[in-house]
Design an enzyme around this catalytic site. Structure first.
Site, PDB file in Angstrom:
ATOM      1  N   SER A 121       0.822  -1.209   0.000  1.00 46.76           N
ATOM      2  CA  SER A 121       0.000   0.000   0.000  1.00 46.76           C
ATOM      3  C   SER A 121       0.854   1.257   0.000  1.00 46.76           C
ATOM      4  O   SER A 121       0.332   2.347  -0.199  1.00 46.76           O
ATOM      5  CB  SER A 121      -0.850   0.055   1.265  1.00 46.76           C
ATOM      6  OG  SER A 121      -1.688  -1.044   1.345  1.00 46.76           O
ATOM      7  N   HIS A 142      -1.310  -2.556  -7.127  1.00 48.66           N
ATOM      8  CA  HIS A 142      -1.976  -2.225  -5.866  1.00 48.66           C
ATOM      9  C   HIS A 142      -3.495  -2.335  -6.016  1.00 48.66           C
ATOM     10  O   HIS A 142      -4.148  -1.414  -6.522  1.00 48.66           O
ATOM     11  CB  HIS A 142      -1.543  -0.815  -5.419  1.00 48.66           C
ATOM     12  CG  HIS A 142      -2.140  -0.408  -4.126  1.00 48.66           C
ATOM     13  ND1 HIS A 142      -2.561   0.892  -3.864  1.00 48.66           N
ATOM     14  CD2 HIS A 142      -2.423  -1.110  -2.999  1.00 48.66           C
ATOM     15  CE1 HIS A 142      -3.053   0.944  -2.639  1.00 48.66           C
ATOM     16  NE2 HIS A 142      -2.983  -0.258  -2.103  1.00 48.66           N
ATOM     17  N   ASN A 192      -3.620   6.081  -1.178  1.00 53.34           N
ATOM     18  CA  ASN A 192      -3.334   6.124   0.261  1.00 53.34           C
ATOM     19  C   ASN A 192      -2.613   7.390   0.702  1.00 53.34           C
ATOM     20  O   ASN A 192      -2.648   7.742   1.884  1.00 53.34           O
ATOM     21  CB  ASN A 192      -2.561   4.872   0.681  1.00 53.34           C
ATOM     22  CG  ASN A 192      -3.465   3.656   0.684  1.00 53.34           C
ATOM     23  OD1 ASN A 192      -4.662   3.778   0.961  1.00 53.34           O
ATOM     24  ND2 ASN A 192      -2.940   2.505   0.353  1.00 53.34           N
TER      25      ASN A 192
HETATM   26  N1  LIG Z   1      -6.254  -4.060   3.768  1.00 53.59           N
HETATM   27  C1  LIG Z   1      -6.343  -3.220   2.759  1.00 53.59           C
HETATM   28  O1  LIG Z   1      -7.295  -2.441   2.664  1.00 53.59           O
HETATM   29  C2  LIG Z   1      -5.283  -3.210   1.690  1.00 53.59           C
HETATM   30  C3  LIG Z   1      -5.561  -2.607   0.456  1.00 53.59           C
HETATM   31  C4  LIG Z   1      -4.580  -2.624  -0.536  1.00 53.59           C
HETATM   32  C5  LIG Z   1      -3.345  -3.215  -0.295  1.00 53.59           C
HETATM   33  N2  LIG Z   1      -3.102  -3.793   0.934  1.00 53.59           N
HETATM   34  C6  LIG Z   1      -1.787  -4.419   1.149  1.00 53.59           C
HETATM   35  O2  LIG Z   1      -1.910  -5.807   0.962  1.00 53.59           O
HETATM   36  C7  LIG Z   1      -0.986  -6.490   1.819  1.00 53.59           C
HETATM   37  C8  LIG Z   1      -1.748  -7.477   2.700  1.00 53.59           C
HETATM   38  O3  LIG Z   1      -2.728  -6.793   3.449  1.00 53.59           O
HETATM   39  P1  LIG Z   1      -3.979  -7.563   4.073  1.00 53.59           P
HETATM   40  O4  LIG Z   1      -4.985  -6.537   4.403  1.00 53.59           O
HETATM   41  O5  LIG Z   1      -4.345  -8.710   3.204  1.00 53.59           O
HETATM   42  O6  LIG Z   1      -3.330  -8.114   5.443  1.00 53.59           O
HETATM   43  P2  LIG Z   1      -3.759  -9.410   6.292  1.00 53.59           P
HETATM   44  O7  LIG Z   1      -3.236  -9.164   7.661  1.00 53.59           O
HETATM   45  O8  LIG Z   1      -5.201  -9.716   6.102  1.00 53.59           O
HETATM   46  O9  LIG Z   1      -2.925 -10.588   5.584  1.00 53.59           O
HETATM   47  C9  LIG Z   1      -1.539 -10.654   5.569  1.00 53.59           C
HETATM   48  C10 LIG Z   1      -1.155 -12.122   5.404  1.00 53.59           C
HETATM   49  O10 LIG Z   1       0.265 -12.211   5.204  1.00 53.59           O
HETATM   50  C11 LIG Z   1       0.687 -13.398   5.818  1.00 53.59           C
HETATM   51  N3  LIG Z   1       2.137 -13.378   6.006  1.00 53.59           N
HETATM   52  C12 LIG Z   1       2.877 -12.720   6.920  1.00 53.59           C
HETATM   53  N4  LIG Z   1       4.179 -13.003   6.765  1.00 53.59           N
HETATM   54  C13 LIG Z   1       4.280 -13.845   5.705  1.00 53.59           C
HETATM   55  C14 LIG Z   1       5.362 -14.504   5.055  1.00 53.59           C
HETATM   56  N5  LIG Z   1       6.612 -14.328   5.458  1.00 53.59           N
HETATM   57  N6  LIG Z   1       5.093 -15.312   4.010  1.00 53.59           N
HETATM   58  C15 LIG Z   1       3.813 -15.498   3.598  1.00 53.59           C
HETATM   59  N7  LIG Z   1       2.743 -14.908   4.169  1.00 53.59           N
HETATM   60  C16 LIG Z   1       2.977 -14.087   5.208  1.00 53.59           C
HETATM   61  C17 LIG Z   1      -0.100 -13.447   7.126  1.00 53.59           C
HETATM   62  O11 LIG Z   1      -0.093 -14.763   7.682  1.00 53.59           O
HETATM   63  C18 LIG Z   1      -1.468 -12.979   6.659  1.00 53.59           C
HETATM   64  O12 LIG Z   1      -2.306 -14.068   6.284  1.00 53.59           O
HETATM   65  C19 LIG Z   1      -0.239  -5.401   2.603  1.00 53.59           C
HETATM   66  O13 LIG Z   1       0.936  -5.071   1.907  1.00 53.59           O
HETATM   67  C20 LIG Z   1      -1.230  -4.242   2.549  1.00 53.59           C
HETATM   68  O14 LIG Z   1      -0.626  -2.993   2.687  1.00 53.59           O
HETATM   69  C21 LIG Z   1      -4.052  -3.810   1.919  1.00 53.59           C
END
Ligand SMILES: NC(=O)c1ccc[n+]([C@@H]2O[C@H](COP(=O)([O-])OP(=O)(O)OC[C@H]3O[C@@H](n4cnc5c(N)ncnc54)[C@H](O)[C@@H]3O)[C@@H](O)[C@H]2O)c1
Length: 293
Positions: A121, A142, A192
């Site tokens: 993000s 993204h 963001n």
């Molecule tokens: N939540 C949002 O609104 C949003 C929107 C766009 C982008 N993002 C980005 O997407 C990414 C994930 O966000 P999310 O909301 O899905 O988070 P989340 O917490 O729901 O999921 C993250 C996942 O990553 C896994 N993880 C952690 N370390 C790991 C590793 N070493 N190898 C493999 N898996 C691993 C965790 O077990 C977890 O299941 C982040 O970079 C976030 O910034 C999030």
């Protein structure tokens, strides 16, 4: 000209990784879903199945298509299982150290021609790319949350991203029926950079006692015509992700206006990470959710 993508690997089966798997499988790609926690892969596939079933009930999807799409998603028990992927999208926790470790382990496993993308993000694409063996074939894709619903995808090139990588990523995203916006590689890109300071300000408004959770969300829904209040949205994004993005903005732009609100820090320290943790600015164990302040 674009490269051929048939198999897509996804690293991280949380909110975003499972959403990306959902739309990729529906678009006909073979998907391999990996997470460091095997339970998250199982939960991710269950979420996809439930969300697709909802699309069938609302007549947005035929049941036959749902079954075919689910059949295209395979759990990956180890990163090695992603060896034959043409594109791997990293969607793990928003933490640069975690992401760097993933790329260090992943890249030697992949075909040298495979593309690597990050769903970060906020973190610099150029900096992440420089840690890999393929800065030319590395890009930011993204997606927005929830992926099956949100139309936009930001495409972010690192300084070394080749045109072929960009064009292939663009064709892939368009095949998912998403609309692209191109952002330059600066902290938090476009969406963001604008959205998170607004959310952080809403948390300051709560912290300083200007309004309650309910007052702030109602004010922005009815007074600014936002579809959901900023605190509800923060819970939806994940408060850990919100804090990480504010830290990237604060450090990357060296401007005190991006200082993360101490109340946001406190919620993250408590493990009250929002909807995915069952509690954040609202307590989701109650129906309807109850404000926690
Ligand atoms: N939540 C949002 O609104 C949003 C929107 C766009 C982008 N993002 C980005 O997407 C990414 C994930 O966000 P999310 O909301 O899905 O988070 P989340 O917490 O729901 O999921 C993250 C996942 O990553 C896994 N993880 C952690 N370390 C790991 C590793 N070493 N190898 C493999 N898996 C691993 C965790 O077990 C977890 O299941 C982040 O970079 C976030 O910034 C999030």
């Amino acid at each position: 000209m674009t490269g051929k993508i048939e198999t897509v690997g996804i690293v991280g089966a949380g909110q975003m990784g499972s959403g990306i798997a959902h739309v990729s499988a529906l678009a006909g790609y073979r998907v391999k879903l990996y997470d460091i926690s095997p339970e998250r892969i199982e939960a991710g596939i269950a979420t996809i199945s439930g969300n697709m079933a909802r699309q069938v009930s609302s007549e947005k999807l035929e049941d036959k298509e749902r079954q075919k799409a689910l059949g295209r998603i395979a759990p990956a028990n180890a990163l090695e299982d992603l060896a034959d992927c043409d594109l791997v999208i990293e969607a793990a926790t928003e933490d640069e150290t975690i992401k760097r470790k993933i790329f260090a382990q992943l890249c030697p496993i992949l075909n040298p021609e495979a593309l690597v993308a990050t769903n970060t993000s906020s973190i610099s694409i150029t900096r992440l790319a420089s840690q890999t063996d393929r800065a030319e074939r590395f890009i930011g894709i993204h997606f927005m949350n929830p992926v099956p619903v949100m139309k936009l995808v930001e495409l972010v090139r690192g300084i070394a991203t080749e045109d072929l990588t960009f064009d292939t990523a663009r064709a892939f995203v368009e095949s998912l029926d998403k609309t692209i916006t191109v952002a330059e590689d600066f902290p938090a890109f476009i969406v963001n950079r604008i959205l998170l300071p607004m959310i952080n300000e809403a948390i300051y408004t709560l912290y300083e006692g200007v309004g309650s959770v309910e007052a702030i969300d109602t004010a922005m829904k009815l007074g600014a015509n936002h579809p959901m209040g900023p605190l509800q949205l923060a819970d939806f994004i994940g408060l850990d992700t919100c804090l990480s993005i504010m830290q990237v903005l604060y450090e990357g732009l060296a401007d005190s206006k991006y200082r993360p609100c101490p109340l946001l820090v406190k919620y993250v320290e408590a493990g009250w990470l929002g909807r995915k943790a069952g509690r954040g600015f609202y307590d989701y164990r109650e129906d309807p959710p109850v404000p926690t302040r």
